[in-house]
Enzyme design. Structure first.
Site, mmCIF file in Angstrom:
data_model
loop_
_atom_site.group_PDB
_atom_site.id
_atom_site.type_symbol
_atom_site.label_atom_id
_atom_site.label_comp_id
_atom_site.label_asym_id
_atom_site.label_seq_id
_atom_site.Cartn_x
_atom_site.Cartn_y
_atom_site.Cartn_z
ATOM 1 N N ASP A 1 0.859 -1.170 0.080
ATOM 2 C CA ASP A 1 -0.051 0.170 0.093
ATOM 3 C C ASP A 1 1.062 1.169 0.011
ATOM 4 O OD1 ASP A 1 -0.729 0.253 3.447
ATOM 5 O OD2 ASP A 1 1.098 0.058 2.426
ATOM 6 N N GLY B 1 1.154 3.619 2.099
ATOM 7 C CA GLY B 1 1.643 4.029 3.570
ATOM 8 C C GLY B 1 0.790 5.311 4.004
ATOM 9 N N GLY B 2 0.130 5.869 3.225
ATOM 10 C CA GLY B 2 -0.873 6.986 3.614
ATOM 11 C C GLY B 2 -1.647 6.698 4.692
ATOM 12 N N ASP C 1 -2.908 8.360 -1.940
ATOM 13 C CA ASP C 1 -4.358 9.033 -2.363
ATOM 14 C C ASP C 1 -4.374 9.925 -1.033
ATOM 15 O OD1 ASP C 1 -6.814 6.217 -1.353
ATOM 16 O OD2 ASP C 1 -4.639 6.695 -0.755
ATOM 17 N N GLY D 1 -11.479 4.360 0.206
ATOM 18 C CA GLY D 1 -12.408 5.028 1.150
ATOM 19 C C GLY D 1 -13.423 4.419 1.723
ATOM 20 N N ASP E 1 -8.683 -7.144 0.657
ATOM 21 C CA ASP E 1 -7.689 -7.302 1.693
ATOM 22 C C ASP E 1 -8.373 -6.811 2.824
ATOM 23 O OD1 ASP E 1 -7.175 -4.086 1.252
ATOM 24 O OD2 ASP E 1 -6.178 -4.713 3.070
ATOM 25 N N CYS F 1 -15.189 -28.113 6.295
ATOM 26 C CA CYS F 1 -13.868 -27.497 5.909
ATOM 27 C C CYS F 1 -13.644 -26.916 4.612
ATOM 28 C CB CYS F 1 -12.753 -28.795 5.795
ATOM 29 S SG CYS F 1 -11.139 -28.140 6.103
ATOM 30 N N CYS G 1 -12.156 -24.031 3.582
ATOM 31 C CA CYS G 1 -11.604 -22.726 3.997
ATOM 32 C C CYS G 1 -11.447 -21.724 3.005
ATOM 33 C CB CYS G 1 -10.235 -23.575 4.495
ATOM 34 S SG CYS G 1 -10.138 -24.835 5.541
#
Lengths: 372, 399
Positions: free
Chosen positions: A102, A104-105, A156, A226, A276, A314, A316
């Site tokens: 990503d 870092g922001g 961003d 966002g 994610d 199961c 998964c």
């Protein structure tokens, strides 16, 4: 880097080939420099260059295709320069599949005091010595170039969707100005894919402007940012639906920060491909297991003497099942079974019903009619 | 259980042997290491990694204390599941139940009384009686278990020491009579730092109908020098063809001392403590005298046998911990990555390190067995101890 030269794919660092559809939902093959992925896919968050407690073999065994690394944390320790010197994050971790970093922001805004956003970039207080520091779009891309992930994210101006007013519009236009700076700063476009992030809060007009602005730049992929920050679900799915309808078909769509299994199924039905979230890894640390019916709080006293396995069926890997159900032409059946298992009483939330209507999937068999 | 000593090499009291126990289809060569566990699993290694990343069958011996299960999952539930093997899904592993472990169940001799043995645990002080102990053990269904003992440190009075032997013998008989299901039992031998009491206890236990012997009361304050005589006072009074298991001898030199006295099985917390501290074992498994002549003792706290992975000198070190090591960690990861993981307090650091350290320590035991089989154990031991001294001496005098 692994170029799959045996197949007839063009020599670009990202290639998306749709293998199956159901209305807006698609299952695809996403070719990245380090790995050939199947979408829809979920990317676990490996914050500091590791998924907590799991070895690379265990991760491969459970079907993990792309791991997300946090630029903020890695730049702090062991530093992007060290990672670069040792050959990049793949080599450092010895992870043979794909990586995404990503910008870092987000971490700065969420973790640090005095994080302030100006046209220059994100100013924050250094966690090491408290001095004011600045993360610019250029700096973010340089750090990510050094780390070497297959996919890198543009810096961003991210604003929480619970905020209203002119700040949202300001953030959206700034994001568009910053994408150009990110593109200019990107030194490895043939090895790393720069994704733009659609902002604009919950305002369809702003979202539309942002989508069109990013699509004009012809980026390898697009993220819907966002969201997943506390907005109500009904607003959430509508933004996803609008964006996926407007983004190009032949590029991946990544909904950032999503999330719960239900959210993933709905967003996939609406045409998103990548997700994610810290949810599975974080909730595991608190002793909560994810099962088709929902969650199991394993630390609860009631579980103390329960000798059944966590999940007798199961299943998964949700994203693997999503992919194969679309490819094999049984996506609506999969969605219905998923919802029936999670809501055995038929109390599917209204926002899900609304979203599935737009996605063109008939889930009436799973829902109890509220009106008699 | 079957145990046989390999005859034919002269190594003094040191011997090599073969142990065959219930669940494990492979024979275990002795002297052997039992891995220290908490509730049946090593501190940082999950069951799937235990089977996939550690050598077999060396890593199949697991030691646990039944006292670990006095909180958390109830023994009744474990019994319903079918015992520890079933619960952990480690059907081919050997579980040994020993009341004391040197990490979270430490013998508390002051509070031990005629009714039961007292242990200091993270949950407080526990008093456990023979009947309770036997019941706990039977719900776990270990492959063998050690009878309840009254372990005392080296400095107690003679009277207290004698009492500990009397109690231990009485509890041994209690355990034997309560053992309805005919499971494999090791009789406990104590005696503190008194040669006579060690002698007496060993002779008494040797007369009981047990399958092996557990030697306790070590690692509780005695010096290495006095220990040698105490060990032989015990082993000289035990039948040759029965296995001897000792707890509390954790360091490599202590293991060698135990082997020299005729011990076959060791449980040791060495790997656990090293791993917690971020230390990785590097001792060469094939020792050649003079190899380490120019070793430099660094400021990082490492020495010729181990390195401190947290030290900054490893930040950019792209070599594995030990070049020739076949463990998962050395085959896949670098010191730089481990240094980073330790630095940022990630769980994976300890998982990877415990795998490596266990591998290395099991390799050490393998070298011991090889030396015995070549009739060269005394020489092996001497070389090992001397080269340790040499390195430290060389480093200290080079300043």
């Amino acid at each position: 880097m692994a170029w799959f030269s045996a197949c007839s794919i063009p020599a670009v660092p990202l290639f998306l080939q749709v293998l199956g559809r159901f209305n807006r939902a698609r299952a695809a093959q996403l070719t990245l420099p380090h790995y050939l992925c199947q979408t829809p896919l979920f990317m676990p968050v490996g914050t500091q260059g590791t998924i907590k407690g799991l070895t690379k073999n265990q991760l491969e065994e459970i079907g993990c295709q792309i791991i997300l690394g946090n630029t903020y944390h890695l730049a702090l320790r062991p530093t992007s320069e060290l990672i670069d010197e040792l050959g990049g994050l793949h080599k450092f971790m010895n992870w043979p599949r794909a990586l995404l970093t990503d910008s870092g922001g987000f971490q700065m805004v969420s973790l640090l005091h005095l994080a302030d956003i100006t046209e220059k970039g994100v100013t924050f207080q250094s966690p090491v010595d408290g001095k004011p520091m600045l993360l610019t779009p250029e700096e973010s891309i340089q750090i990510q170039n050094r780390i070497g992930a297959d996919i890198i994210m543009a810096l961003d101006d991210v604003v929480r969707t619970t905020i209203t007013g002119p700040r949202i519009e300001e953030a959206m236009y700034r994001t568009l100005r910053w994408i150009d700076r990110c593109i200019a700063a990107h030194k490895r476009p043939n090895e790393q894919n720069l994704f733009g992030i659609v902002q604009g809060g919950l305002d369809p007009v702003l979202r539309d402007i942002c989508v069109r602005g990013l699509v004009e730049r012809n980026l390898p992929g697009y993220a819907i940012g966002g969201l997943a920050g506390g907005e109500d679900k009904d607003s959430f799915w509508r933004v996803v639906a609008q964006c996926t309808a407007a983004l190009p078909e032949d590029k991946p769509r990544y909904v950032m920060g999503v999330g719960y299994p239900l959210d993933i199924v709905v967003c996939s039905a609406l045409g998103a491909d990548m997700y994610d979230c810290v949810y599975p890894t974080r909730t595991a640390r608190f002793g909560t297991a994810l099962v088709p019916e929902g969650v199991l709080k394993l630390k609860h006293q009631a579980m103390a003497n329960d000798i059944r396995p966590i999940d007798p069926m199961c299943e998964c890997m949700l994203s693997r099942d999503l992919h194969s159900s679309i490819v094999e032409g049984r996506f609506p059946e999969f969605v219905c079974k998923f919802l029936q298992t999670m809501f055995p009483k038929g109390d599917v939330p209204e926002w899900v019903c609304n979203a599935m209507e737009v996605a063109g999937i008939d889930i009436s068999s799973c829902c109890h009619e509220m009106k008699v | 259980m079957k145990f046989a000593v390999n005859k034919g090499w002269s190594n003094g009291r040191a011997r090599s042997g073969v142990l065959q126990l219930g669940s494990c289809p492979f024979p275990i060569q002795t002297p052997a290491l039992l891995l220290t566990t908490r509730k049946g699993l090593p501190a940082f290694i999950s069951p799937d990694l235990l089977t996939s990343s550690l050598p077999s069958p060396d890593s199949h011996l697991l030691q646990f204390s039944p006292l670990h299960f006095l909180e958390g999952i109830s023994p009744k539930t474990i019994s319903n599941i079918g015992g520890l093997h079933q619960m952990l899904s480690l059907h081919q592993h050997i579980f040994a139940a020993v009341p004391r472990d040197s990490i979270i169940a430490l013998p508390e001799h002051d509070s031990t009384n005629k009714y039961g043995a007292s242990f200091q645990t993270p949950g407080g002080r526990l008093l456990i009686k023979p009947a309770e102990y036997v019941e706990l053990v039977s719900s776990m269904k270990p492959d063998f278990w050690v009878t309840l003992a009254d372990e005392v440190p080296a400095w107690v009075s003679d009277k207290r020491n004698r009492t500990s032997v009397d109690r231990t013998l009485r509890w041994l008989d209690d355990c034997l009579s309560l053992n309805k299901t005919g499971t494999t039992i090791f009789g406990s031998i104590v005696g503190g730092s008194s040669i006579e009491e060690r002698h007496r206890c060993a002779q008494e236990v040797a007369q009981r109908n047990v399958s092996g012997y557990w030697i306790g009361g070590f690692g509780l304050g005695e010096s290495m020098d006095e220990r040698a005589a105490l060990l032989t006072a015990v082993t000289d009074n035990l039948p040759e063809d029965m296995p001897r298991h000792v707890s509390g001898l954790g360091l490599p030199e202590e293991v060698l001392q135990g082997v020299a006295a005729g011990i076959d099985l060791f449980d040791s917390t060495y790997v656990y403590h090293l791993t917690l501290g971020g230390f990785a074992l590097t001792f060469p498994l094939e020792r050649n005298k003079g190899d380490n002549a120019d070793y430099q003792l660094s400021d990082s706290g490492g020495d010729d046998m181990k390195i401190n992975l947290k030290a900054t000198i490893y930040r950019k070190d792209t070599s594995p911990i030990v070049e020739s090591c076949n463990c998962f960690t050395c085959q896949n990861h670098t010191k730089a990555y481990l240094n980073h993981l330790f630095n940022v307090h990630e769980m994976l650091a300890q998982t990877l390190l415990e795998i490596h350290n266990t591998h290395q320590y099991l390799g050490f035991f393998c070298s011991i067995r090889k030396a015995i089989e070549e009739g060269k154990f005394e020489q092996f031991r001497r070389n090992f101890v001397e080269s340790r001294r040499e390195c430290l001496f060389a480093a200290a005098s080079s300043d």
